[in-house]
Design an enzyme around this catalytic site. Structure first.
Site, mmCIF file in Angstrom:
data_model
loop_
_atom_site.group_PDB
_atom_site.id
_atom_site.type_symbol
_atom_site.label_atom_id
_atom_site.label_comp_id
_atom_site.label_asym_id
_atom_site.label_seq_id
_atom_site.Cartn_x
_atom_site.Cartn_y
_atom_site.Cartn_z
ATOM 1 N N ASP A 127 -1.834 2.103 -3.782
ATOM 2 C CA ASP A 127 -2.946 1.929 -3.491
ATOM 3 C C ASP A 127 -3.868 1.549 -3.734
ATOM 4 O O ASP A 127 -3.903 1.389 -4.433
ATOM 5 C CB ASP A 127 -3.041 4.120 -3.105
ATOM 6 C CG ASP A 127 -3.864 4.685 -4.531
ATOM 7 O OD1 ASP A 127 -3.183 5.977 -4.828
ATOM 8 O OD2 ASP A 127 -4.056 4.211 -5.633
ATOM 9 N N HIS A 144 0.793 -1.172 -0.031
ATOM 10 C CA HIS A 144 0.045 0.364 0.253
ATOM 11 C C HIS A 144 0.631 0.851 0.493
ATOM 12 O O HIS A 144 0.369 2.117 -0.176
ATOM 13 C CB HIS A 144 -0.566 -0.122 1.126
ATOM 14 C CG HIS A 144 -1.990 1.022 1.014
ATOM 15 N ND1 HIS A 144 -1.952 2.147 0.962
ATOM 16 C CD2 HIS A 144 -3.598 -0.032 0.649
ATOM 17 C CE1 HIS A 144 -3.291 2.561 0.609
ATOM 18 N NE2 HIS A 144 -4.057 1.774 0.787
#
Lengths: 525, 375
Positions: free
Chosen positions: A473, A469
């Site tokens: 994203d 992440h």
């Protein structure tokens, strides 16, 4: 007159300095009357006082925060009065005074954050008149309560003591330092003494008793002729850094046979397994994984594959090759997934090098297929076939090119075991990993308007993408997976990416959603 | 400045049960004796405060039950008894250990776990012991000391010289322990055989965190013996305690059977160091007791009123004792923990080896180890 007064003050100050200990219980000075405060400050010594450290108000309390002070500087308190409220991990407990006294100085203010037990928090005196002398007081040394605790853990850290190679191999080096406790039964201790081995802690015996205890049998089995070898090896390795790189450089020693015990069998680990385990562990620990899943319909892909294999001589294109190309195509579409987290910046790679996880029964390997994006399907297929055949030939560690290298993306296929989906662990420093499940026939809704049946059969596969992440994203990962699905379900698009120019057109269309770290590129001033 | 002895009034300090006689209403005490009591009590107080500080500084770990507020009980019993009288008490035993042959450095050394401690650092807070001074502990289990104390009374009865008063045995326990079953059993045996046993309840009104009204249906502990006579004493008044215990010792040592003694006292700390002591009682109650009934303040007042000492002298004594206690703490800290060689295995077996090597008198019939060999 002045000189004799100064002399008296000098001796008094020296006397007081002797009594000035930063311990919780301090001795009382017999001389009680004192000259004015100014003269005392001349000699920079403090009247008899107590430096009170953060108390441990419950047996398990290690540190606490002062939430509120109930007394002020200069205020007097009696035994039983609450001095302050201390917030521990369990509750807020009141710290009561045990004696009468006067608060001379509050060292730590309320709400001053968590401080360990023993850190000085206040100074108390017996006489109210002495309280004013502590305006500039600073605790000289940390509380003695902390001091005995601190050397112990330091002494007990297992000693990769930097031993120079020139020191002779003494059997006692590097013995566990005095803080370590060697667990051995009393009989083992006695036996060691009887046999003249000396202190059992110096022998480096591995205990076989409960909890790793050294028992009498271990001492009886212990052969002192093998001991110097252990000590020598320990000495010869100047343990400046971790011993692992040194060990990896050494020739691989044959793995010992599994050891059977009562109800269990111990298998020794080769160094590669230990390294892999630690790599996986650090991956899972450091990388913030999240997972996206999508179902792929492979009908068109399988059709393309059979067409290609029938038209090409010595075909040999597998579903896996096509999926590799699809993944590389998705990378071209969403290039920000082909990246690495580098702590303070993100590195986006130009070419897509894919680690494909393959196994030969007991061990897994991940050979790298280089530049899947710009090379042809046939080239990729040949590469992969070479890697798998090299695997089948070499039973031990395959030393073919590319086997130990790290690419920019990992693909793993667990479908052969019937597993529907898998959430893979990202291989650091990559940003994504893709896992493909079993290829099976599933019933899906029929989107053919003209058909009578409301359902149809389709060959489906579930793909799961693990993303880091920090680099990729949610939106970018989803874009990638959607692009991958698009390429898999419309495999003709794969052919476009043989040409670079058309590829760049695709980039323009698909890159509406950019990752956050690209959006925040600084403007040139 | 001061006369050598004075008489103090003790009216209202005693309540008797099932007794025709009662302790005297007055007590005569000399200046030196009262000062020595004060010094012992003040040493006990400073020692317990030191334990508190050291525990909070994490130098003492584990269990730590403090006795401050109850000093008059231990000092009074010690004053009334001979050194040959047996004494056994509960885990709140630091001050009793001090009174019976201990020193501040040996008590604190034991709490620190050092070899210089009274039980060689192997017992800890709850297991003090001093056979030479007839102090038998120091017991961790609530109420367990009473049957053992009964045994000590039996031994004293057994070893008594005819014509002389018997040595007595006292077992101190708390109000929370007073309803334990074995205590009733012990009371029966003591009364049946007229043993010189004193059941001493140190009633500090709280059994751990439960107040007396909530843990005992019958809170007149001195009447608990049913037909066994009882005496209730104001345990914050050292003079009353001494006079009361003198009376009890005379009664019990004269072969009249056991007696229940209830000492009305109070503890300032919680049950132990892990108990703040304020969740089941008010701070006001503690503060009130400190200001009105503190045993040390009482002695100081008594000393001043009887002209045995003035405030300055008392302050000097206090300062001296504080310094002594601090020095003894240093001595205790300087000692080191016990080591595997030789301390760990000392006192595990009697000297000379294990059970096979013990010699038993012929009238003790031991098992035949050759036949019953399954160990």
């Amino acid at each position: 007159m002045a000189t004799s007064l100064a002399k008296t003050l000098l001796t008094r100050a020296a006397f007081r300095r002797y009594h000035q200990a930063s311990s919780l219980l301090r001795p009382t000075v017999v001389a009680s009357s004192s000259p004015s405060l100014n003269l005392r400050r001349w000699f920079a010594s403090y009247p008899p006082h107590e430096v009170v450290g953060m108390p441990s108000l419950s047996p398990t309390m290690e540190s606490g925060t002062i939430s509120a002070w109930n007394v002020e500087e200069g205020a007097s308190f009696s035994a039983g009065d609450v001095l302050c409220s201390v917030e521990t991990d369990k509750a807020t407990v009141d710290f009561e005074a045990q004696d009468d006294g006067v608060v001379a100085k509050i060292i730590v203010a309320a709400g001053g954050g968590e401080i360990p037990c023993g850190t000085p928090i206040m100074v108390t005196v017996d006489n109210a008149g002495d309280a004013g002398a502590f305006k500039d007081f600073t605790p000289e040394a940390s509380a003695p309560a902390a001091a005995p605790a601190a050397p112990e853990p330091q002494a007990a850290t297992p000693a990769p003591t930097p031993v120079s190679a020139t020191t002779p191999a003494v059997a006692t080096q590097p013995a566990p330092s005095s803080g370590d406790r060697v667990i051995a039964s009393p009989r083992a201790h006695t036996l060691a003494k009887e046999k003249g081995y000396g202190e059992i802690s110096a022998l480096r015996i591995v205990g076989t008793g409960p909890g790793g205890r050294i028992i009498a049998q271990d001492v009886l089995d212990y052969d002192p002729s093998t001991a110097p070898a252990i000590a020598e090896i320990a000495v010869a390795q100047p343990a400046a850094a971790a011993a692992a790189p040194a060990k990896a450089a050494a020739a691989p020693t044959p793995i010992p046979q599994p050891v059977a015990g009562a109800g269990y069998t111990d298998y020794s680990l080769p160094q590669s397994a230990i390294e892999l385990a630690s790599r996986l562990h650090s991956s899972k620990k450091n990388v913030p994984h999240y997972y996206l899943t999508i179902d792929l319909s492979l009908d068109s892909l399988l059709e393309l594959r059979s067409n290609l294999n029938s038209t090409m001589k010595d075909g040999g294109i597998t579903v896996n090759d096509l999926l590799l190309k699809a993944a590389a195509a998705a990378m071209k579409t969403v290039p920000s997934a082909n990246a690495s987290w580098m702590d303070s910046f993100v590195r986006v790679y130009d070419s897509v090098d894919i680690n494909v996880v393959v196994g030969n029964g007991s061990t897994l390997y991940a050979p790298v297929i280089r530049d899947v994006g710009s090379r042809g399907l046939k080239a990729v297929s040949d590469d992969f076939a070479a890697a798998t055949s090299a695997l089948e030939e070499n039973e031990e560690t395959p030393t073919a090119a590319g086997f130990g290298d790290v690419g920019t993306f990992t693909m793993v296929n667990v479908g052969m075991f019937g597993v529907k989906s898998c959430a893979p662990i990202i291989r650091e420093p990559q940003a994504c990993a893709l896992a493909l499940g079993v290829i099976e026939n599933r019933i899906v809704p029929n989107d053919d308007v003209n058909s009578e049946e409301t359902y149809k059969e389709s060959v489906m596969m579930t793909a799961t993408l693990s993303c880091d992440h920090r680099v990729v994203d949610g939106a970018v990962g989803a874009q990638w997976l959607s692009a991958f699905k698009n390429h898999v379900e419309n495999p003709m698009t794969l052919l476009f990416f043989f040409h670079f120019i058309l590829g760049s057109l695709q980039i323009f269309i698909y890159n509406f959603f950019t990752p956050i770290w690209i959006r925040f590129t600084p403007t040139k001033d | 400045m001061s006369s050598d002895s004075a008489t103090f009034d003790l009216t209202g300090s005693f309540e008797t049960y099932n007794l025709e006689s009662s302790p005297s209403d007055t007590i005569t005490m000399s200046k030196s004796e009262l000062l020595s009591h004060f010094e012992l009590m003040y040493t006990m107080r400073r020692m317990e405060i030191t334990c508190d500080n050291e525990y909070k500084a994490r130098n003492i770990r584990g269990f730590c039950h403090l006795y401050d507020g109850q000093e008059a009980v231990a000092t009074g019993i010690n004053a009334a008894f001979d050194p040959e009288d047996s004494w056994i008490t509960s885990y709140r035993c630091h001050c009793t250990a001090l009174a019976r042959g201990g020193s501040v450095s040996s008590v604190l050394g034991e709490l620190f776990g050092n070899v210089g401690g009274q039980t060689k650092g192997k017992g800890g807070s709850m297991h003090f012991y001093n056979k030479a001074h007839n102090f038998f502990g120091g017991q961790g289990i609530v109420g367990a000391q009473v049957p053992v104390g009964l045994g000590l009374a039996f031994a004293n009865h057994y070893n008594a010289t005819p014509g002389k008063p018997m040595q007595v045995a006292i077992a101190c326990y708390g109000d929370g322990a007073a309803n334990q079953g074995q205590i009733w059993e012990s009371a029966n045996m003591a009364s049946l055989w007229k043993l010189p046993m004193i059941f001493c309840i140190e009633n500090n009104h709280y059994g751990m965190g439960t107040s007396m009204d909530r843990h005992s249906s019958h809170s007149d502990y001195y009447k608990m013996g049913n037909h066994i006579p009882g005496l209730r004493v104001d345990g914050m008044n050292i003079l009353a305690v001494k006079e009361g215990m003198r009376f009890v010792k005379d009664y019990v040592g004269g072969g009249n059977g056991p007696m229940y003694v209830e000492m009305m006292t109070y503890r300032y700390h919680g049950h132990s160091m892990s108990d703040p002591g304020t969740t089941y009682r008010n701070r006001e109650e503690i503060a009130l007791t400190r200001s009105t009934r503190d045993p040390l303040e009482f002695v100081k007042r008594t000393l001043i009123e009887a002209n045995f000492a003035d405030a300055e002298e008392i302050k000097e004594i206090e300062k001296r004792i504080r310094k002594e206690v601090a020095d003894e703490v240093k001595v205790a800290k300087a000692s080191s923990p016990p080591t595997i060689e030789p301390h760990l295995f000392e006192y595990v077996y009697t000297s000379g080896g294990g059970k096979e090597q013990n010699e038993f008198p012929p009238h003790i019939r031991m098992p035949d180890f050759a036949k019953s060999k399954f160990y």
